[in-house]
Design a protein around this motif. Structure first.
Motif, PDB file in Angstrom:
ATOM      1  N   GLY A  12     -50.115  20.407   2.694  1.00  0.00           N
ATOM      2  CA  GLY A  12     -48.558  20.095   2.486  1.00  0.00           C
ATOM      3  C   GLY A  12     -48.047  19.757   3.819  1.00  0.00           C
ATOM      4  N   VAL A  13     -46.602  18.632   3.857  1.00  0.00           N
ATOM      5  CA  VAL A  13     -45.845  18.075   4.593  1.00  0.00           C
ATOM      6  C   VAL A  13     -45.458  18.330   5.248  1.00  0.00           C
ATOM      7  CG1 VAL A  13     -45.152  15.507   5.062  1.00  0.00           C
ATOM      8  CG2 VAL A  13     -47.080  16.306   3.513  1.00  0.00           C
ATOM      9  N   ARG A  14     -45.167  19.211   6.195  1.00  0.00           N
ATOM     10  CA  ARG A  14     -43.287  20.251   6.706  1.00  0.00           C
ATOM     11  C   ARG A  14     -43.094  19.608   7.504  1.00  0.00           C
ATOM     12  NH1 ARG A  14     -44.918  22.216   2.825  1.00  0.00           N
ATOM     13  NH2 ARG A  14     -46.015  24.157   2.852  1.00  0.00           N
ATOM     14  N   ASP A  16     -42.152  19.268  11.724  1.00  0.00           N
ATOM     15  CA  ASP A  16     -41.401  19.848  12.993  1.00  0.00           C
ATOM     16  C   ASP A  16     -40.544  20.100  13.560  1.00  0.00           C
ATOM     17  OD1 ASP A  16     -41.986  20.928  15.522  1.00  0.00           O
ATOM     18  OD2 ASP A  16     -42.910  19.590  16.141  1.00  0.00           O
ATOM     19  N   VAL A  17     -40.074  21.055  13.657  1.00  0.00           N
ATOM     20  CA  VAL A  17     -38.539  21.922  14.452  1.00  0.00           C
ATOM     21  C   VAL A  17     -37.835  20.792  16.097  1.00  0.00           C
ATOM     22  CG1 VAL A  17     -36.508  23.236  14.441  1.00  0.00           C
ATOM     23  CG2 VAL A  17     -37.562  23.522  12.469  1.00  0.00           C
ATOM     24  N   PRO A  18     -38.835  21.080  16.280  1.00  0.00           N
ATOM     25  CA  PRO A  18     -38.277  21.116  17.705  1.00  0.00           C
ATOM     26  C   PRO A  18     -38.294  19.246  17.868  1.00  0.00           C
ATOM     27  CG  PRO A  18     -39.606  22.790  17.705  1.00  0.00           C
ATOM     28  CD  PRO A  18     -39.487  22.241  16.325  1.00  0.00           C
ATOM     29  N   THR A  19     -39.452  18.287  16.878  1.00  0.00           N
ATOM     30  CA  THR A  19     -39.458  17.455  17.461  1.00  0.00           C
ATOM     31  C   THR A  19     -38.347  16.322  16.420  1.00  0.00           C
ATOM     32  OG1 THR A  19     -41.097  16.924  16.839  1.00  0.00           O
ATOM     33  CG2 THR A  19     -41.290  17.469  18.604  1.00  0.00           C
ATOM     34  N   GLY A  20     -38.435  17.074  15.003  1.00  0.00           N
ATOM     35  CA  GLY A  20     -38.044  16.202  13.383  1.00  0.00           C
ATOM     36  C   GLY A  20     -39.223  15.305  13.259  1.00  0.00           C
ATOM     37  N   GLN A  21     -40.065  15.533  14.119  1.00  0.00           N
ATOM     38  CA  GLN A  21     -41.373  14.444  13.347  1.00  0.00           C
ATOM     39  C   GLN A  21     -42.073  15.157  12.378  1.00  0.00           C
ATOM     40  OE1 GLN A  21     -43.720  13.096  15.769  1.00  0.00           O
ATOM     41  NE2 GLN A  21     -44.618  11.579  14.539  1.00  0.00           N
ATOM     42  N   PRO A  22     -42.585  15.044  10.706  1.00  0.00           N
ATOM     43  CA  PRO A  22     -43.481  15.352  10.624  1.00  0.00           C
ATOM     44  C   PRO A  22     -44.821  15.299  10.406  1.00  0.00           C
ATOM     45  CG  PRO A  22     -41.753  12.953   9.059  1.00  0.00           C
ATOM     46  CD  PRO A  22     -41.879  13.320  10.447  1.00  0.00           C
ATOM     47  N   VAL A  23     -44.654  16.652   9.287  1.00  0.00           N
ATOM     48  CA  VAL A  23     -46.206  16.929   9.853  1.00  0.00           C
ATOM     49  C   VAL A  23     -47.392  17.068   8.930  1.00  0.00           C
ATOM     50  CG1 VAL A  23     -47.999  18.562  11.201  1.00  0.00           C
ATOM     51  CG2 VAL A  23     -45.660  18.723  12.234  1.00  0.00           C
ATOM     52  N   VAL A  24     -48.173  16.288   8.400  1.00  0.00           N
ATOM     53  CA  VAL A  24     -49.461  16.543   7.365  1.00  0.00           C
ATOM     54  C   VAL A  24     -50.599  17.596   7.993  1.00  0.00           C
ATOM     55  CG1 VAL A  24     -51.163  15.775   5.803  1.00  0.00           C
ATOM     56  CG2 VAL A  24     -49.684  14.226   6.789  1.00  0.00           C
ATOM     57  N   VAL A  25     -49.917  18.736   7.277  1.00  0.00           N
ATOM     58  CA  VAL A  25     -51.472  19.729   7.436  1.00  0.00           C
ATOM     59  C   VAL A  25     -52.683  19.910   6.572  1.00  0.00           C
ATOM     60  CG1 VAL A  25     -51.531  22.369   7.746  1.00  0.00           C
ATOM     61  CG2 VAL A  25     -49.043  21.207   8.241  1.00  0.00           C
ATOM     62  N   LEU A  26     -53.668  19.819   7.530  1.00  0.00           N
ATOM     63  CA  LEU A  26     -55.168  19.816   6.262  1.00  0.00           C
ATOM     64  C   LEU A  26     -55.285  21.389   6.847  1.00  0.00           C
ATOM     65  CD1 LEU A  26     -56.674  16.170   7.686  1.00  0.00           C
ATOM     66  CD2 LEU A  26     -54.924  16.811   5.329  1.00  0.00           C
ATOM     67  N   LEU A 161     -44.253  27.654  12.636  1.00  0.00           N
ATOM     68  CA  LEU A 161     -44.523  28.474  11.856  1.00  0.00           C
ATOM     69  C   LEU A 161     -43.688  29.014  11.907  1.00  0.00           C
ATOM     70  CD1 LEU A 161     -48.643  28.810  11.366  1.00  0.00           C
ATOM     71  CD2 LEU A 161     -47.363  27.026   9.933  1.00  0.00           C
ATOM     72  N   ASP A 162     -43.230  29.901  12.994  1.00  0.00           N
ATOM     73  CA  ASP A 162     -42.175  30.040  12.756  1.00  0.00           C
ATOM     74  C   ASP A 162     -41.496  29.532  11.855  1.00  0.00           C
ATOM     75  OD1 ASP A 162     -43.052  32.724  15.619  1.00  0.00           O
ATOM     76  OD2 ASP A 162     -43.622  32.307  13.324  1.00  0.00           O
ATOM     77  N   HIS A 163     -40.933  28.688  12.515  1.00  0.00           N
ATOM     78  CA  HIS A 163     -39.029  27.773  12.497  1.00  0.00           C
ATOM     79  C   HIS A 163     -39.415  27.233  11.146  1.00  0.00           C
ATOM     80  CE1 HIS A 163     -38.945  29.099  16.325  1.00  0.00           C
ATOM     81  NE2 HIS A 163     -38.000  29.996  16.095  1.00  0.00           N
ATOM     82  N   VAL A 164     -40.488  26.517  10.799  1.00  0.00           N
ATOM     83  CA  VAL A 164     -40.989  25.779   9.555  1.00  0.00           C
ATOM     84  C   VAL A 164     -39.708  25.901   8.324  1.00  0.00           C
ATOM     85  CG1 VAL A 164     -42.804  26.359   8.657  1.00  0.00           C
ATOM     86  CG2 VAL A 164     -41.853  24.059   8.369  1.00  0.00           C
ATOM     87  N   ASP A 165     -39.010  25.236   7.566  1.00  0.00           N
ATOM     88  CA  ASP A 165     -38.715  25.829   6.196  1.00  0.00           C
ATOM     89  C   ASP A 165     -38.553  25.009   5.060  1.00  0.00           C
ATOM     90  OD1 ASP A 165     -35.220  26.417   5.240  1.00  0.00           O
ATOM     91  OD2 ASP A 165     -37.007  26.419   4.198  1.00  0.00           O
ATOM     92  N   PRO A 166     -39.038  24.677   4.188  1.00  0.00           N
ATOM     93  CA  PRO A 166     -39.299  23.966   3.093  1.00  0.00           C
ATOM     94  C   PRO A 166     -38.432  23.179   2.966  1.00  0.00           C
ATOM     95  CG  PRO A 166     -41.206  26.482   1.904  1.00  0.00           C
ATOM     96  CD  PRO A 166     -39.623  25.838   3.326  1.00  0.00           C
ATOM     97  N   ASP A 167     -37.610  23.166   2.971  1.00  0.00           N
ATOM     98  CA  ASP A 167     -36.086  22.732   2.627  1.00  0.00           C
ATOM     99  C   ASP A 167     -35.450  21.499   4.440  1.00  0.00           C
ATOM    100  OD1 ASP A 167     -35.648  23.580   0.243  1.00  0.00           O
ATOM    101  OD2 ASP A 167     -34.506  25.624   1.444  1.00  0.00           O
ATOM    102  N   ASP A 168     -36.749  22.219   5.340  1.00  0.00           N
ATOM    103  CA  ASP A 168     -36.575  20.877   6.578  1.00  0.00           C
ATOM    104  C   ASP A 168     -36.725  19.763   6.129  1.00  0.00           C
ATOM    105  OD1 ASP A 168     -37.893  23.539   8.928  1.00  0.00           O
ATOM    106  OD2 ASP A 168     -35.271  23.023   8.023  1.00  0.00           O
ATOM    107  N   PHE A 169     -38.184  19.286   5.082  1.00  0.00           N
ATOM    108  CA  PHE A 169     -37.900  18.013   4.688  1.00  0.00           C
ATOM    109  C   PHE A 169     -37.728  17.313   3.409  1.00  0.00           C
ATOM    110  CE2 PHE A 169     -41.347  14.976   2.838  1.00  0.00           C
ATOM    111  CZ  PHE A 169     -41.162  14.584   4.364  1.00  0.00           C
ATOM    112  N   GLN A 170     -36.758  16.671   3.775  1.00  0.00           N
ATOM    113  CA  GLN A 170     -36.231  16.083   2.507  1.00  0.00           C
ATOM    114  C   GLN A 170     -36.357  14.912   1.814  1.00  0.00           C
ATOM    115  OE1 GLN A 170     -33.241  17.333   1.653  1.00  0.00           O
ATOM    116  NE2 GLN A 170     -33.871  18.689   2.539  1.00  0.00           N
ATOM    117  N   THR A 171     -37.215  14.684   1.037  1.00  0.00           N
ATOM    118  CA  THR A 171     -37.237  13.127  -0.181  1.00  0.00           C
ATOM    119  C   THR A 171     -36.617  12.690  -0.401  1.00  0.00           C
ATOM    120  OG1 THR A 171     -37.964  14.413  -2.416  1.00  0.00           O
ATOM    121  CG2 THR A 171     -39.623  14.074   0.411  1.00  0.00           C
TER     122      THR A 171
END
Length: 171
Positions: A12-14, A16-26, A161-171
């Motif tokens: 998935g792609v999430r 990162d709440v603290p930095t506001g940067q996207p993260v690809v998780v393999l 992981l504790d703070h990520v929400d799928p809605d954090d990433f807007q496409t």
């Protein structure tokens, strides 16, 4: 002798709440390790579009690259995440004729998702930067040469992981 590459998939792609940067998780296909790779917004959007089957009205750069490869009569065999230096992941795109082209990990992943090419990671990269999730979703520390650095990575990923929400990433 080099250790074998580890087959991976994009979990998935999430955001990162603290930095506001996207993260690809393999995610390791045959194991419990995950590899977070921080990427740019454009690359994250490109990966998400491909994963969701969204076709933009005009081709994105990764679509153009694939069209050029196709027009030349070749296809992409796989992408390899082969090195990490100072938290920067390096990759290569391998073609059907044996040609290997150096690439940013984010671009290689965007291409792999579009072409459904195999994604592999060097064992050494996964050992250095991979994180382990147990069956209940809790992080388990992976042995590392520098335990303090490993502890910091685990804390950072746990916080993510504790703070990520799928809605954090807007496409």
């Amino acid at each position: 002798m080099a250790s074998p590459d580890v087959p991976m998939e994009v979990a998935g792609v999430r955001m990162d709440v603290p930095t506001g940067q996207p993260v690809v998780v393999l995610r390791e296909l045959s194991g419990a390790r995950h590899l977070p790779i921080w990427v740019g917004t454009n690359e994250a959007t490109s990966i998400v579009f491909a994963m969701q089957g969204i076709k933009p009205p005009r081709p994105l750069t990764h679509d153009l690259l694939i069209s050029v490869v196709d027009a030349l009569g070749h296809h992409i065999s796989r992408v390899v995440i082969h090195t990490v230096e100072d938290t920067v992941f390096h990759a290569a795109i391998e073609f059907d004729n044996g040609t290997v082209v150096d690439a940013r990990a984010s671009d290689a992943l965007a291409v792999a998702v579009r072409t459904k090419s195999q994604i592999v990671c060097a064992q050494s990269v996964l050992e250095d930067s991979g994180l382990v999730l147990s069956a209940d979703g809790e992080l388990r520390e992976q042995p590392a040469p520098d335990q303090a650095e490993a502890d910091a990575q685990v804390r950072e990923f746990r916080d993510f992981l504790d703070h990520v929400d799928p809605d954090d990433f807007q496409t």
